[in-house]
Motif scaffolding. Sequence first.
Motif, PDB file in Angstrom:
ATOM      1  N   ILE A  81      40.336 -72.226  42.133  1.00  0.00           N
ATOM      2  CA  ILE A  81      39.926 -72.430  43.522  1.00  0.00           C
ATOM      3  C   ILE A  81      40.166 -71.168  44.336  1.00  0.00           C
ATOM      4  O   ILE A  81      39.309 -70.724  45.110  1.00  0.00           O
ATOM      5  CB  ILE A  81      40.700 -73.614  44.146  1.00  0.00           C
ATOM      6  N   SER A  82      41.324 -70.567  44.143  1.00  0.00           N
ATOM      7  CA  SER A  82      41.657 -69.343  44.869  1.00  0.00           C
ATOM      8  C   SER A  82      40.688 -68.218  44.545  1.00  0.00           C
ATOM      9  O   SER A  82      40.179 -67.522  45.441  1.00  0.00           O
ATOM     10  CB  SER A  82      43.090 -68.913  44.528  1.00  0.00           C
ATOM     11  N   THR A  83      40.409 -68.040  43.259  1.00  0.00           N
ATOM     12  CA  THR A  83      39.551 -66.935  42.860  1.00  0.00           C
ATOM     13  C   THR A  83      38.091 -67.203  43.202  1.00  0.00           C
ATOM     14  O   THR A  83      37.358 -66.273  43.560  1.00  0.00           O
ATOM     15  CB  THR A  83      39.694 -66.673  41.352  1.00  0.00           C
ATOM     16  N   LEU A  84      37.661 -68.448  43.124  1.00  0.00           N
ATOM     17  CA  LEU A  84      36.303 -68.778  43.547  1.00  0.00           C
ATOM     18  C   LEU A  84      36.130 -68.560  45.046  1.00  0.00           C
ATOM     19  O   LEU A  84      35.101 -68.054  45.504  1.00  0.00           O
ATOM     20  CB  LEU A  84      35.978 -70.228  43.178  1.00  0.00           C
ATOM     21  N   SER A  85      37.148 -68.927  45.812  1.00  0.00           N
ATOM     22  CA  SER A  85      37.128 -68.643  47.245  1.00  0.00           C
ATOM     23  C   SER A  85      37.015 -67.146  47.471  1.00  0.00           C
ATOM     24  O   SER A  85      36.238 -66.679  48.320  1.00  0.00           O
ATOM     25  CB  SER A  85      38.405 -69.181  47.898  1.00  0.00           C
ATOM     26  N   GLY A  86      37.774 -66.378  46.682  1.00  0.00           N
ATOM     27  CA  GLY A  86      37.707 -64.926  46.791  1.00  0.00           C
ATOM     28  C   GLY A  86      36.335 -64.384  46.452  1.00  0.00           C
ATOM     29  O   GLY A  86      35.828 -63.477  47.115  1.00  0.00           O
ATOM     30  N   ALA A  87      35.717 -64.937  45.405  1.00  0.00           N
ATOM     31  CA  ALA A  87      34.401 -64.459  44.995  1.00  0.00           C
ATOM     32  C   ALA A  87      33.355 -64.718  46.074  1.00  0.00           C
ATOM     33  O   ALA A  87      32.513 -63.867  46.371  1.00  0.00           O
ATOM     34  CB  ALA A  87      33.988 -65.129  43.687  1.00  0.00           C
ATOM     35  N   VAL A  88      33.414 -65.901  46.691  1.00  0.00           N
ATOM     36  CA  VAL A  88      32.463 -66.233  47.757  1.00  0.00           C
ATOM     37  C   VAL A  88      32.635 -65.289  48.941  1.00  0.00           C
ATOM     38  O   VAL A  88      31.667 -64.731  49.471  1.00  0.00           O
ATOM     39  CB  VAL A  88      32.645 -67.694  48.199  1.00  0.00           C
ATOM     40  N   PHE A  89      33.887 -65.096  49.353  1.00  0.00           N
ATOM     41  CA  PHE A  89      34.129 -64.256  50.525  1.00  0.00           C
ATOM     42  C   PHE A  89      33.993 -62.768  50.214  1.00  0.00           C
ATOM     43  O   PHE A  89      33.836 -61.963  51.140  1.00  0.00           O
ATOM     44  CB  PHE A  89      35.499 -64.580  51.128  1.00  0.00           C
TER      45      PHE A  89
ATOM     46  N   VAL B  80      48.976 -76.658  49.121  1.00  0.00           N
ATOM     47  CA  VAL B  80      48.857 -75.600  48.113  1.00  0.00           C
ATOM     48  C   VAL B  80      47.389 -75.245  47.886  1.00  0.00           C
ATOM     49  O   VAL B  80      47.039 -74.070  47.719  1.00  0.00           O
ATOM     50  CB  VAL B  80      49.528 -76.023  46.787  1.00  0.00           C
ATOM     51  N   VAL B  81      46.517 -76.248  47.903  1.00  0.00           N
ATOM     52  CA  VAL B  81      45.081 -75.974  47.779  1.00  0.00           C
ATOM     53  C   VAL B  81      44.609 -75.089  48.931  1.00  0.00           C
ATOM     54  O   VAL B  81      43.907 -74.094  48.726  1.00  0.00           O
ATOM     55  CB  VAL B  81      44.267 -77.287  47.769  1.00  0.00           C
ATOM     56  N   LEU B  82      44.996 -75.433  50.157  1.00  0.00           N
ATOM     57  CA  LEU B  82      44.616 -74.635  51.323  1.00  0.00           C
ATOM     58  C   LEU B  82      45.171 -73.225  51.228  1.00  0.00           C
ATOM     59  O   LEU B  82      44.467 -72.241  51.496  1.00  0.00           O
ATOM     60  CB  LEU B  82      45.122 -75.314  52.604  1.00  0.00           C
ATOM     61  N   ALA B  83      46.447 -73.121  50.823  1.00  0.00           N
ATOM     62  CA  ALA B  83      47.074 -71.799  50.719  1.00  0.00           C
ATOM     63  C   ALA B  83      46.356 -70.930  49.698  1.00  0.00           C
ATOM     64  O   ALA B  83      46.061 -69.757  49.962  1.00  0.00           O
ATOM     65  CB  ALA B  83      48.544 -71.958  50.336  1.00  0.00           C
ATOM     66  N   CYS B  84      46.066 -71.499  48.525  1.00  0.00           N
ATOM     67  CA  CYS B  84      45.375 -70.729  47.479  1.00  0.00           C
ATOM     68  C   CYS B  84      43.986 -70.313  47.923  1.00  0.00           C
ATOM     69  O   CYS B  84      43.530 -69.199  47.634  1.00  0.00           O
ATOM     70  CB  CYS B  84      45.302 -71.552  46.192  1.00  0.00           C
ATOM     71  N   ALA B  85      43.295 -71.199  48.647  1.00  0.00           N
ATOM     72  CA  ALA B  85      41.953 -70.868  49.139  1.00  0.00           C
ATOM     73  C   ALA B  85      42.016 -69.744  50.169  1.00  0.00           C
ATOM     74  O   ALA B  85      41.184 -68.828  50.157  1.00  0.00           O
ATOM     75  CB  ALA B  85      41.295 -72.101  49.747  1.00  0.00           C
ATOM     76  N   LEU B  86      42.991 -69.791  51.067  1.00  0.00           N
ATOM     77  CA  LEU B  86      43.130 -68.745  52.087  1.00  0.00           C
ATOM     78  C   LEU B  86      43.505 -67.401  51.475  1.00  0.00           C
ATOM     79  O   LEU B  86      42.942 -66.359  51.844  1.00  0.00           O
ATOM     80  CB  LEU B  86      44.185 -69.159  53.119  1.00  0.00           C
ATOM     81  N   ILE B  87      44.455 -67.417  50.544  1.00  0.00           N
ATOM     82  CA  ILE B  87      44.863 -66.165  49.905  1.00  0.00           C
ATOM     83  C   ILE B  87      43.700 -65.575  49.122  1.00  0.00           C
ATOM     84  O   ILE B  87      43.449 -64.365  49.160  1.00  0.00           O
ATOM     85  CB  ILE B  87      46.082 -66.395  48.988  1.00  0.00           C
ATOM     86  N   GLY B  88      42.963 -66.439  48.422  1.00  0.00           N
ATOM     87  CA  GLY B  88      41.792 -65.962  47.693  1.00  0.00           C
ATOM     88  C   GLY B  88      40.725 -65.409  48.619  1.00  0.00           C
ATOM     89  O   GLY B  88      40.125 -64.366  48.344  1.00  0.00           O
ATOM     90  N   ALA B  89      40.491 -66.103  49.746  1.00  0.00           N
ATOM     91  CA  ALA B  89      39.496 -65.631  50.716  1.00  0.00           C
ATOM     92  C   ALA B  89      39.888 -64.272  51.273  1.00  0.00           C
ATOM     93  O   ALA B  89      39.043 -63.386  51.444  1.00  0.00           O
ATOM     94  CB  ALA B  89      39.344 -66.651  51.848  1.00  0.00           C
ATOM     95  N   GLY B  90      41.176 -64.107  51.559  1.00  0.00           N
ATOM     96  CA  GLY B  90      41.637 -62.821  52.078  1.00  0.00           C
ATOM     97  C   GLY B  90      41.471 -61.706  51.067  1.00  0.00           C
ATOM     98  O   GLY B  90      40.950 -60.624  51.375  1.00  0.00           O
ATOM     99  N   GLN B  91      41.885 -61.972  49.832  1.00  0.00           N
ATOM    100  CA  GLN B  91      41.752 -60.982  48.762  1.00  0.00           C
ATOM    101  C   GLN B  91      40.292 -60.622  48.519  1.00  0.00           C
ATOM    102  O   GLN B  91      39.924 -59.453  48.429  1.00  0.00           O
ATOM    103  CB  GLN B  91      42.366 -61.551  47.479  1.00  0.00           C
ATOM    104  N   GLY B  92      39.452 -61.634  48.435  1.00  0.00           N
ATOM    105  CA  GLY B  92      38.040 -61.394  48.155  1.00  0.00           C
ATOM    106  C   GLY B  92      37.317 -60.748  49.314  1.00  0.00           C
ATOM    107  O   GLY B  92      36.509 -59.833  49.132  1.00  0.00           O
ATOM    108  N   GLY B  93      37.602 -61.221  50.539  1.00  0.00           N
ATOM    109  CA  GLY B  93      36.930 -60.674  51.698  1.00  0.00           C
ATOM    110  C   GLY B  93      37.198 -59.201  51.909  1.00  0.00           C
ATOM    111  O   GLY B  93      36.349 -58.469  52.434  1.00  0.00           O
ATOM    112  N   VAL B  94      38.362 -58.754  51.485  1.00  0.00           N
ATOM    113  CA  VAL B  94      38.698 -57.326  51.571  1.00  0.00           C
ATOM    114  C   VAL B  94      37.949 -56.527  50.502  1.00  0.00           C
ATOM    115  O   VAL B  94      37.542 -55.383  50.733  1.00  0.00           O
ATOM    116  CB  VAL B  94      40.218 -57.116  51.414  1.00  0.00           C
ATOM    117  N   GLY B  95      37.729 -57.120  49.330  1.00  0.00           N
ATOM    118  CA  GLY B  95      37.236 -56.387  48.164  1.00  0.00           C
ATOM    119  C   GLY B  95      35.935 -55.636  48.365  1.00  0.00           C
ATOM    120  O   GLY B  95      35.854 -54.437  48.101  1.00  0.00           O
TER     121      GLY B  95
END
Length: 417
Positions: free
Chosen positions: A268-276, A317-332
């Motif tokens: 979930i975290s990494t998919l959120s990152g990929a989208v963002f 934890v789901v929300l936290a993982c999604a936010l951390i992933g979004a932040g990581q991905g959105g920066v990438g």
Amino acid sequence: MSSTESGSRPVVYAVVASTFFVGFGGGVVFPILPNLGEVLGISAFLVGVILSANRWTRLVANAPAGVLVDRIGTRKPFVAGLAIEGAATAGYVVAITSSVPELWFIVARIMWGVGSALVFATAYTITADVSEAGTRGTSMGIVRAGITFGFPAGMVLGGIVSEAYSNVTAFVLAAAFAALASVIAYFIVPETHVDTPDSSVKPWDVETTLPALTVGLVNFGLYFAYIGVLFSTLVLYLDVEAVTLTVSVAGHELDYGAQGTSGLLMAISTLSGAVFTIFGGKISDAVGARMPVLVAFLMTSCAGFVVLTLAPSFHAVVLACALIGAGQGGVGGPLTALLADLTPEDRMGRAMGTNNVFGDVGGGVGPLVSLPFVEIVGFDAMYALSAIVPLLAGVVLVAGIYTYTGSLSPTVEESIV
């Protein structure tokens, strides 16, 4: 759409497909190995060494890979890197059936480090070569998303397939997909970087400009907190807090343990990152500036660690993982696009190699620090400290770019070298 942009799309999509399939091998070990450590008699520290071995290897291999790309081109290193990663994934099968699994896991992860150094240096350089300034953020985001999507697919495969079938089955499937990645790259990806190859490679010929060092330090912080802390400790955190997933299917309750649940959460975290990653790059192209987007997503990553610290429940934890992933991905996407904007084309391979060095130091130090550290101070303190890391990265980014360009938020046109 220009003819140049249209002609570059098949190349970008081939890079995306190749990095996606080979990425399974990168994610498959994370839900399996931390729990497997006790069964195989591997200490927490040695598990950390295995998980970070690929990043320490890339620390040595990234800069030479970048120089190699600028010297001989992108095609051969890209295909070779994918093949090496495929062989490394097959090595997990050997490791789990061996009488000395820790040795084989370390060898496989070292091989993975060599292969991924070549893949990362070439994938982003190919994208920079075939994209124009106005669409570079979007193109970088798409390629980074391809790399990122493969990682959660591997984690789901590692978490669910290992519980439903076996650890060996999960590793075999990941190795098969890695082999497919090499085939795709061999038949589709052309040479994009050099006309006349030069075989003289100097490993010390790296990019030490202020933009490269600034972007690299931001990359260091993100990978330290994301891969080094979150992904290396999540399965242990879920076990301690008894946070697991129960799914009702056709009247039957399916209980996932910490291993399966962590695989899904990391996915979930990494998919959120990929989208963002895609959205972040596209937004930075649309507004014509990278910095506002970068700062916003760094704050998003910080918020995710704050949520993880305050509320140990499954939904939190789901929300936290999604936010951390979004932040990581959105920066990438914007971050690699910013580096490409500020780097001469003939040194792009070196710049990407240097950037990868910093990221791998962060990802390599993280497991070595976080796994023993959490046993001493606990999860809450460790995640609270991790929330500070994106804030520090934001300070470094703003200071470095302002020093180099004289602007807190230079436009894409002002950044082009």
